[in-house]
Design an enzyme around this catalytic site. Structure first.
Site, PDB file in Angstrom:
ATOM      1  N   HIS A 111      33.306   7.260 -24.740  1.00 29.20           N
ATOM      2  CA  HIS A 111      31.932   7.055 -24.478  1.00 29.20           C
ATOM      3  C   HIS A 111      31.163   8.074 -25.396  1.00 29.20           C
ATOM      4  O   HIS A 111      31.367   9.305 -25.220  1.00 29.20           O
ATOM      5  CB  HIS A 111      31.471   7.145 -23.116  1.00 29.20           C
ATOM      6  CG  HIS A 111      31.912   6.251 -22.092  1.00 29.20           C
ATOM      7  ND1 HIS A 111      31.264   4.979 -22.103  1.00 29.20           N
ATOM      8  CD2 HIS A 111      33.020   6.236 -21.499  1.00 29.20           C
ATOM      9  CE1 HIS A 111      32.024   4.094 -21.176  1.00 29.20           C
ATOM     10  NE2 HIS A 111      33.129   4.929 -20.855  1.00 29.20           N
TER      11      HIS A 111
ATOM     12  N   HIS B 146      37.529  -3.051 -17.305  1.00 31.10           N
ATOM     13  CA  HIS B 146      37.370  -2.026 -16.195  1.00 31.10           C
ATOM     14  C   HIS B 146      37.923  -2.710 -14.925  1.00 31.10           C
ATOM     15  O   HIS B 146      37.135  -3.553 -14.390  1.00 31.10           O
ATOM     16  CB  HIS B 146      35.927  -1.495 -16.088  1.00 31.10           C
ATOM     17  CG  HIS B 146      35.699  -0.580 -15.017  1.00 31.10           C
ATOM     18  ND1 HIS B 146      35.393   0.527 -15.319  1.00 31.10           N
ATOM     19  CD2 HIS B 146      35.920  -0.514 -13.633  1.00 31.10           C
ATOM     20  CE1 HIS B 146      35.304   1.361 -14.062  1.00 31.10           C
ATOM     21  NE2 HIS B 146      35.523   0.690 -13.033  1.00 31.10           N
TER      22      HIS B 146
ATOM     23  N   HIS C 223      41.745   2.755 -18.382  1.00 33.81           N
ATOM     24  CA  HIS C 223      41.846   3.992 -17.811  1.00 33.81           C
ATOM     25  C   HIS C 223      42.458   3.740 -16.286  1.00 33.81           C
ATOM     26  O   HIS C 223      42.061   3.809 -14.980  1.00 33.81           O
ATOM     27  CB  HIS C 223      40.444   4.675 -17.420  1.00 33.81           C
ATOM     28  CG  HIS C 223      39.529   3.505 -17.084  1.00 33.81           C
ATOM     29  ND1 HIS C 223      39.447   2.670 -16.267  1.00 33.81           N
ATOM     30  CD2 HIS C 223      38.216   3.518 -17.610  1.00 33.81           C
ATOM     31  CE1 HIS C 223      38.439   1.948 -16.072  1.00 33.81           C
ATOM     32  NE2 HIS C 223      37.555   2.368 -17.073  1.00 33.81           N
TER      33      HIS C 223
ATOM     34  N   ASP D  29      38.373   8.232 -21.983  1.00 40.53           N
ATOM     35  CA  ASP D  29      37.510   7.741 -21.360  1.00 40.53           C
ATOM     36  C   ASP D  29      36.369   8.983 -21.406  1.00 40.53           C
ATOM     37  O   ASP D  29      35.543   9.222 -20.023  1.00 40.53           O
ATOM     38  CB  ASP D  29      37.726   7.488 -20.089  1.00 40.53           C
ATOM     39  CG  ASP D  29      36.697   6.586 -18.934  1.00 40.53           C
ATOM     40  OD1 ASP D  29      35.619   6.137 -19.622  1.00 40.53           O
ATOM     41  OD2 ASP D  29      36.538   6.574 -17.804  1.00 40.53           O
TER      42      ASP D  29
END
Length: 351
Positions: free
Chosen positions: A16, A137, A175, A249
């Protein structure tokens, strides 16, 4: 005892960068160690079109430190109403590298996300025809599901049916945090399923959020889990399996939005990422598998060429920076800020 390690320049397969002043502040910390990054699209508004992805990529390139080489690999934020033709055009024009699926309400800026797999079936059909990866996700958003069980429930209720319905679709389970997810990906023999793992989920269990009080800078989504899950992640990450690769992440937030009555989820790990990951491989006696995890597995899955150049880390005890100043005078707390690290990433200009 190994005193230094040199590996092909790695990639961050989940990053990000935010935008504007935040982008300008955090980008150099990723550029110093990674050659490429899969950039997440959950801006406000999210990156949902080819034009928006092109514009965001240009802002990233303009923010690069002078003389640096870094390739942002753009993703499209998947919505219920996403046009399959837009996805196909973006992929063929080499603007979109992948598509990101956020279940609506699962994490930061996910309110525009997908409410049901049936609503995106046409898009997924096109993606499997193109060989375009879907990045997930993987958490259930059913309010009746305990927050610590959301990933395991997602595997059974959503991911397994999705993989059966779209048998050629390439999927990265992002993740991962649980033993169930680690085993699920490790058991796949098709080569179309992979997973990224963050440094925080390898180094800490959920006790870190509550040691001496409530610790908001250890709060991320998916949340840290029990020790058995951390150990399972370390096992698969350091195993040499091609199905697992580096994805930090890293998710920066201003300190005030973390230390709030309703604090944001996200850990800013970019300043200490490689050092943290290498610590895990060192502790597990698996230094020989670190280059594959950091530099090879991810780029192979995405069909990317090997990076040029190398990075070197040396065995030194240094203190991680506690915080990073923003242009507006506020700050971002860093992952492991103030803690002692056992490895140092060598700055090539000072080597």
């Amino acid at each position: 005892m190994v005193q230094s390690i040199t590996l092909r320049r790695p990639d961050d397969m989940h990053l990000h960068l935010r935008d504007d002043a935040m982008l300008r502040t955090v980008l150099p910390y990723s550029v110093r160690q990674f050659a490429r990054a899969i950039v997440m699209p959950n801006l406000k508004p999210p990156v949902t079109t080819v034009a928006a992805a092109r514009a965001y990529r240009e802002r990233i390139l303009q923010a690069l430190p002078a003389g640096s080489a870094f390739e942002p690999l753009m993703t499209c934020y998947l919505c219920d109403g996403t046009d399959a033709a837009e996805i196909e055009a973006g992929f063929k024009e080499r603007v979109f590298t992948a598509v990101k699926l956020y279940p609506a309400g699962a994490t930061t800026h996910s309110e525009y996300g997908v409410t049901g797999i049936d609503r995106i079936a046409r898009v997924l059909d096109v993606m499997q025809e193109l060989g375009m990866p879907l990045l997930i996700h993987g958490e259930s958003t059913d309010p009746s599901v305990d927050v610590f069980d959301r990933e395991a429930v997602f595997l059974d209720h959503t991911l397994k049916p999705l993989l059966d319905t779209f048998p050629a679709l390439k999927v990265v389970l992002e993740h991962i945090t649980t033993e169930q997810a680690a085993n699920f990906v490790a058991a796949d023999t098709s080569g179309r399923l992979a997973a990224t793992i963050t440094p925080q989920h390898l180094l800490f269990n959920r006790n870190a959020m509550f040691t001496g009080g409530l610790r908001p800078h250890y709060y991320c989504l998916p949340v840290l889990k029990r020790e058995q899950h951390r150990l399972a992640l370390r096992r698969v990450a350091t195993s040499g399996s091609r199905a697992f690769f580096l994805g930090t992440d890293s998710a920066p937030h201003e300190r005030g939005t973390k230390e709030a009555a309703c604090g944001c989820a996200g850990i800013f790990s970019a300043p200490t990422a490689l050092e943290a990951y290498l610590t895990v491989f060192d502790e597990e006696g698996a230094l020989e598998h670190f280059e594959a995890f950091a530099s090879e597995n991810g780029r192979r899955f995405y069909g990317l060429p090997p990076n040029e150049g190398t990075v070197t880390l040396t065995r030194e005890r240094i203190n991680a920076p506690r915080s990073i100043a923003l242009e507006n005078g506020k700050s971002i707390e860093t992952f492991m800020g103030g803690d002692e690290l056992r490895w140092r990433l060598v700055d090539p200009s000072n080597a």
